[in-house]
Structures are given as structure tokens and as C-alpha cells.
Design a protein around this motif. Sequence first.
Motif, PDB file in Angstrom:
ATOM      1  N   GLU A  29      21.849  50.189 -64.208  1.00  0.00           N
ATOM      2  CA  GLU A  29      21.553  48.943 -64.891  1.00  0.00           C
ATOM      3  C   GLU A  29      21.661  47.806 -63.892  1.00  0.00           C
ATOM      4  O   GLU A  29      22.557  47.774 -63.070  1.00  0.00           O
ATOM      5  CB  GLU A  29      22.515  48.718 -66.056  1.00  0.00           C
ATOM      6  CG  GLU A  29      22.382  49.783 -67.153  1.00  0.00           C
ATOM      7  CD  GLU A  29      23.057  49.369 -68.432  1.00  0.00           C
ATOM      8  OE1 GLU A  29      23.469  48.197 -68.514  1.00  0.00           O
ATOM      9  OE2 GLU A  29      23.155  50.195 -69.339  1.00  0.00           O
ATOM     10  N   VAL A  30      20.707  46.895 -63.942  1.00  0.00           N
ATOM     11  CA  VAL A  30      20.739  45.732 -63.066  1.00  0.00           C
ATOM     12  C   VAL A  30      20.571  44.482 -63.906  1.00  0.00           C
ATOM     13  O   VAL A  30      19.909  44.503 -64.941  1.00  0.00           O
ATOM     14  CB  VAL A  30      19.620  45.802 -61.997  1.00  0.00           C
ATOM     15  CG1 VAL A  30      19.854  46.966 -61.072  1.00  0.00           C
ATOM     16  CG2 VAL A  30      18.265  45.882 -62.647  1.00  0.00           C
ATOM     17  N   ASP A  36      20.578  42.778 -69.544  1.00  0.00           N
ATOM     18  CA  ASP A  36      20.488  43.782 -68.491  1.00  0.00           C
ATOM     19  C   ASP A  36      19.224  44.600 -68.680  1.00  0.00           C
ATOM     20  O   ASP A  36      18.883  45.010 -69.783  1.00  0.00           O
ATOM     21  CB  ASP A  36      21.704  44.708 -68.533  1.00  0.00           C
ATOM     22  CG  ASP A  36      22.958  44.023 -68.036  1.00  0.00           C
ATOM     23  OD1 ASP A  36      22.822  43.007 -67.332  1.00  0.00           O
ATOM     24  OD2 ASP A  36      24.058  44.501 -68.360  1.00  0.00           O
ATOM     25  N   LYS A  37      18.552  44.855 -67.554  1.00  0.00           N
ATOM     26  CA  LYS A  37      17.393  45.742 -67.572  1.00  0.00           C
ATOM     27  C   LYS A  37      17.860  47.142 -67.226  1.00  0.00           C
ATOM     28  O   LYS A  37      18.695  47.338 -66.365  1.00  0.00           O
ATOM     29  CB  LYS A  37      16.340  45.271 -66.576  1.00  0.00           C
ATOM     30  CG  LYS A  37      15.716  43.929 -66.939  1.00  0.00           C
ATOM     31  CD  LYS A  37      14.443  43.676 -66.153  1.00  0.00           C
ATOM     32  CE  LYS A  37      14.723  43.552 -64.661  1.00  0.00           C
ATOM     33  NZ  LYS A  37      13.495  43.215 -63.910  1.00  0.00           N
ATOM     34  N   VAL A  38      17.275  48.131 -67.892  1.00  0.00           N
ATOM     35  CA  VAL A  38      17.673  49.521 -67.681  1.00  0.00           C
ATOM     36  C   VAL A  38      16.544  50.274 -66.989  1.00  0.00           C
ATOM     37  O   VAL A  38      15.384  50.212 -67.401  1.00  0.00           O
ATOM     38  CB  VAL A  38      18.006  50.202 -69.027  1.00  0.00           C
ATOM     39  CG1 VAL A  38      18.399  51.659 -68.804  1.00  0.00           C
ATOM     40  CG2 VAL A  38      19.138  49.450 -69.727  1.00  0.00           C
ATOM     41  N   GLU A  39      16.896  50.969 -65.936  1.00  0.00           N
ATOM     42  CA  GLU A  39      15.908  51.687 -65.132  1.00  0.00           C
ATOM     43  C   GLU A  39      15.531  53.009 -65.786  1.00  0.00           C
ATOM     44  O   GLU A  39      16.377  53.736 -66.306  1.00  0.00           O
ATOM     45  CB  GLU A  39      16.465  51.955 -63.734  1.00  0.00           C
ATOM     46  CG  GLU A  39      15.474  52.646 -62.810  1.00  0.00           C
ATOM     47  CD  GLU A  39      16.055  52.859 -61.428  1.00  0.00           C
ATOM     48  OE1 GLU A  39      15.448  53.645 -60.675  1.00  0.00           O
ATOM     49  OE2 GLU A  39      17.099  52.266 -61.116  1.00  0.00           O
ATOM     50  N   GLN A 100       6.569  49.904 -63.208  1.00  0.00           N
ATOM     51  CA  GLN A 100       6.828  50.954 -64.193  1.00  0.00           C
ATOM     52  C   GLN A 100       8.312  51.304 -64.317  1.00  0.00           C
ATOM     53  O   GLN A 100       8.690  52.098 -65.162  1.00  0.00           O
ATOM     54  CB  GLN A 100       6.055  52.224 -63.809  1.00  0.00           C
ATOM     55  CG  GLN A 100       4.547  52.076 -63.859  1.00  0.00           C
ATOM     56  CD  GLN A 100       3.843  53.417 -63.650  1.00  0.00           C
ATOM     57  OE1 GLN A 100       4.368  54.314 -63.015  1.00  0.00           O
ATOM     58  NE2 GLN A 100       2.650  53.541 -64.190  1.00  0.00           N
ATOM     59  N   LYS A 101       9.150  50.671 -63.516  1.00  0.00           N
ATOM     60  CA  LYS A 101      10.520  51.131 -63.312  1.00  0.00           C
ATOM     61  C   LYS A 101      11.462  50.902 -64.488  1.00  0.00           C
ATOM     62  O   LYS A 101      12.351  51.720 -64.752  1.00  0.00           O
ATOM     63  CB  LYS A 101      11.083  50.448 -62.074  1.00  0.00           C
ATOM     64  CG  LYS A 101      12.426  50.962 -61.617  1.00  0.00           C
ATOM     65  CD  LYS A 101      12.812  50.319 -60.290  1.00  0.00           C
ATOM     66  CE  LYS A 101      14.100  50.909 -59.744  1.00  0.00           C
ATOM     67  NZ  LYS A 101      14.449  50.335 -58.419  1.00  0.00           N
ATOM     68  N   TYR A 148       4.884  62.254 -72.252  1.00  0.00           N
ATOM     69  CA  TYR A 148       6.337  62.287 -72.053  1.00  0.00           C
ATOM     70  C   TYR A 148       6.942  61.014 -72.624  1.00  0.00           C
ATOM     71  O   TYR A 148       6.581  59.903 -72.224  1.00  0.00           O
ATOM     72  CB  TYR A 148       6.656  62.396 -70.564  1.00  0.00           C
ATOM     73  CG  TYR A 148       8.136  62.395 -70.247  1.00  0.00           C
ATOM     74  CD1 TYR A 148       8.889  63.559 -70.349  1.00  0.00           C
ATOM     75  CD2 TYR A 148       8.781  61.223 -69.855  1.00  0.00           C
ATOM     76  CE1 TYR A 148      10.246  63.567 -70.058  1.00  0.00           C
ATOM     77  CE2 TYR A 148      10.138  61.217 -69.560  1.00  0.00           C
ATOM     78  CZ  TYR A 148      10.866  62.395 -69.663  1.00  0.00           C
ATOM     79  OH  TYR A 148      12.207  62.394 -69.376  1.00  0.00           O
ATOM     80  N   ASP A 149       7.859  61.176 -73.566  1.00  0.00           N
ATOM     81  CA  ASP A 149       8.548  60.047 -74.189  1.00  0.00           C
ATOM     82  C   ASP A 149       9.853  59.818 -73.433  1.00  0.00           C
ATOM     83  O   ASP A 149      10.796  60.603 -73.549  1.00  0.00           O
ATOM     84  CB  ASP A 149       8.814  60.359 -75.661  1.00  0.00           C
ATOM     85  CG  ASP A 149       9.500  59.200 -76.399  1.00  0.00           C
ATOM     86  OD1 ASP A 149       9.805  58.177 -75.748  1.00  0.00           O
ATOM     87  OD2 ASP A 149       9.730  59.338 -77.617  1.00  0.00           O
ATOM     88  N   ALA A 150       9.903  58.736 -72.654  1.00  0.00           N
ATOM     89  CA  ALA A 150      11.108  58.427 -71.874  1.00  0.00           C
ATOM     90  C   ALA A 150      12.166  57.724 -72.706  1.00  0.00           C
ATOM     91  O   ALA A 150      13.241  57.404 -72.206  1.00  0.00           O
ATOM     92  CB  ALA A 150      10.739  57.562 -70.664  1.00  0.00           C
ATOM     93  N   GLY A 151      11.879  57.470 -73.991  1.00  0.00           N
ATOM     94  CA  GLY A 151      12.817  56.766 -74.840  1.00  0.00           C
ATOM     95  C   GLY A 151      12.743  55.262 -74.624  1.00  0.00           C
ATOM     96  O   GLY A 151      11.769  54.735 -74.091  1.00  0.00           O
ATOM     97  N   SER A 152      13.786  54.575 -75.036  1.00  0.00           N
ATOM     98  CA  SER A 152      13.839  53.117 -74.911  1.00  0.00           C
ATOM     99  C   SER A 152      15.110  52.707 -74.185  1.00  0.00           C
ATOM    100  O   SER A 152      15.961  53.551 -73.851  1.00  0.00           O
ATOM    101  CB  SER A 152      13.806  52.466 -76.293  1.00  0.00           C
ATOM    102  OG  SER A 152      15.009  52.743 -76.996  1.00  0.00           O
ATOM    103  N   LYS A 153      15.258  51.401 -73.988  1.00  0.00           N
ATOM    104  CA  LYS A 153      16.452  50.885 -73.305  1.00  0.00           C
ATOM    105  C   LYS A 153      17.738  51.289 -74.021  1.00  0.00           C
ATOM    106  O   LYS A 153      18.748  51.605 -73.379  1.00  0.00           O
ATOM    107  CB  LYS A 153      16.361  49.363 -73.211  1.00  0.00           C
ATOM    108  CG  LYS A 153      17.615  48.711 -72.642  1.00  0.00           C
ATOM    109  CD  LYS A 153      17.534  47.208 -72.687  1.00  0.00           C
ATOM    110  CE  LYS A 153      18.874  46.591 -72.255  1.00  0.00           C
ATOM    111  NZ  LYS A 153      18.842  45.120 -72.263  1.00  0.00           N
TER     112      LYS A 153
END
Length: 326
Positions: A29-30, A36-39, A100-101, A148-153
Amino acid sequence: MKNLVLSMLAMASISVLSSCSSENDVIDEVTGGDQDKVEIKLNTGVGVITTKADAVTDLKDQNITILRQDGSSTPSDWTTYSGANYTVGNDGSITLNSEQKYYDNSSTPKNSYFIGIYPQVSTAPTSGNTITFTNEIGDHDILCSQVYDAGSKISQTDATTNNMKFDHMLSQVKIQLEATTSAATAFGKVKKIIIKNMPKALDLSLKDKTITANATPENTNMTVYDNASGENIGTATIPDKFLIPGLGKLDATDLQIIIVTDNYNTDESKTITISGIKTLVNSAETYGTLAGYKHTIKITFNDNISISTEVNSIQTGGEGSGNVEN
């Protein structure tokens, strides 16, 4: 003319890919603005691929294209997305670029969905349901991942245990030649094998995960084997080729093969039409070449010069045969 014996062996290729990466144990997390943005972590791995004629057995260190589209549900259409090209890490992981990160950072964050494509598209697209490949002459497979479902934050998918799963979009065709002793003498050494009128421009549908010939004709006679010195019919080493699915259906004329030998040159050779390819898939008969399947076409030279063909039912591990006599 020649009588041809056909036999097709359909073998399901391994399309489910698996691997893991030690880089996915922690979600970084940054700080970015008020929240906070989540990678996003993304991982892809490939097991043994039995239909790869170019000996690529996994996607590690390979160049691929990744498309991302965010939404509240799995996209039914891929129309506007971010596209980027990557080299897969030697552990199967993908380090996404700045565009895309990170997950969507809104108060009610959307899920991030991805599609992967191999081989890499020279310029990664940013819109459109169709990816077009040009100058395809059957030398390599085309792979496309399932969505592919990467989910959410707030609910990220574990990339260590959930990888992008790639499927084969093309059929593999293997040609085998056999001959009786007298027929081998009569025909002489094999010098050339051609599959007629194959499309060079192929369209990959991101919506349907299927591949078809492009609507604008750009066909070629695909050379499968070419040896000026020639080899004996029964011992010639013939490369496999990747073709669009659906060829060789019942009564179809879209899978045609020319064979040139010492004593039967191009002018004397006749086109052999392969039809009636039938594969048993989940207890249902399916006609024509299938994506992700390997079809073996066995051509037997006999002593007569008339052509007849016969194709028996083909199952995984099964075999059918017919005769081409002189």
C-alpha cells in the motif's frame, strides 16, 4: 489418383495454467491523496503445453499483452480498456505498469478485470472486442486467457493461488505419411506438402474467446513440408501446423492437402480433401478441428491411382483410417 488413408487422433491440450510467486505474499500500500492506493498483484504460469510446435512450454520470460477493464461485474464486452505489453517474470509473475498497477480508488471501488494474450500484440490496443493477427502461417499457437477477476481495493484476489488461466485458440494438425513397399517405389520420395487456401489474417474475439478468419480475404497455400532432395514417405519428418478451428467438417472442402513426390509433381498431384473429422467431447460428437486439440491426419499411399477416403469416428486416444489407392 492416389488413395489417401486418413486418421485423426484428438488429444486435449493442457490449457489450465498454474504456478505461484513468492512476490505475492504481501499487498503493498502506498499513500496517494486522501486515501491509500492498493497495488494489484498479478501472476501467470503455464504447465506443460502438449500442442506447442515451437517448444514453448510456459509463459515465463515470454512477451504478452495484458488488457484491463474495471467494472462492478465481469465484462460481457471489451470495448474500452487499458492495454500494455509485458515480459512475464521467471517466476510467472507480472509487474504491472503505473497505468494498470493500482485498484480503483473511489469510495465504492470497482473490480479490476484482466485478459492476457500471447503472442504479444506489437502495439497494445486500448479499445475494441477484436484483436487481429496478420501473416499467420501456422508456425505458432495463439493463447488467450480467461477473464481474470483481480478483485477490488477492499477485497483483493490472492494472485498466489489464483492465476490467469490461458487457453489455446488454434487447432494443431500433424500429418503422417505411410506407404506400402511397392507404392513407395511408385511414388518416390516426398518433396512437398501444402495445405491449400489457409487464411493469414486471424481475428481473436475477446468477447467469445474464439478465433476466426478475418473478413478481408488474405489466404495462402501454407507450406507444411519442403525438401528439394526429398525423404522416404515413411520416414519424412513433417512439422506440425496450427490452424483455425472448424476445418474438415462433414462434407466440407476447407481442408485440402497437396502432396508432391518424385514421380508426381505439382501438375500431376491432385488436391486431397479432408472432411468428416469427428471428435468425441464430453460424450458429444463435434465435427471439424477443435481449438486446443491435436488432430493427426494419416495419409497412406497404396498401389492404385484412384482416390477414396474414409474417416472413422475419432475420440481422444482413438484412431480412424481410410485408403488412398493408386
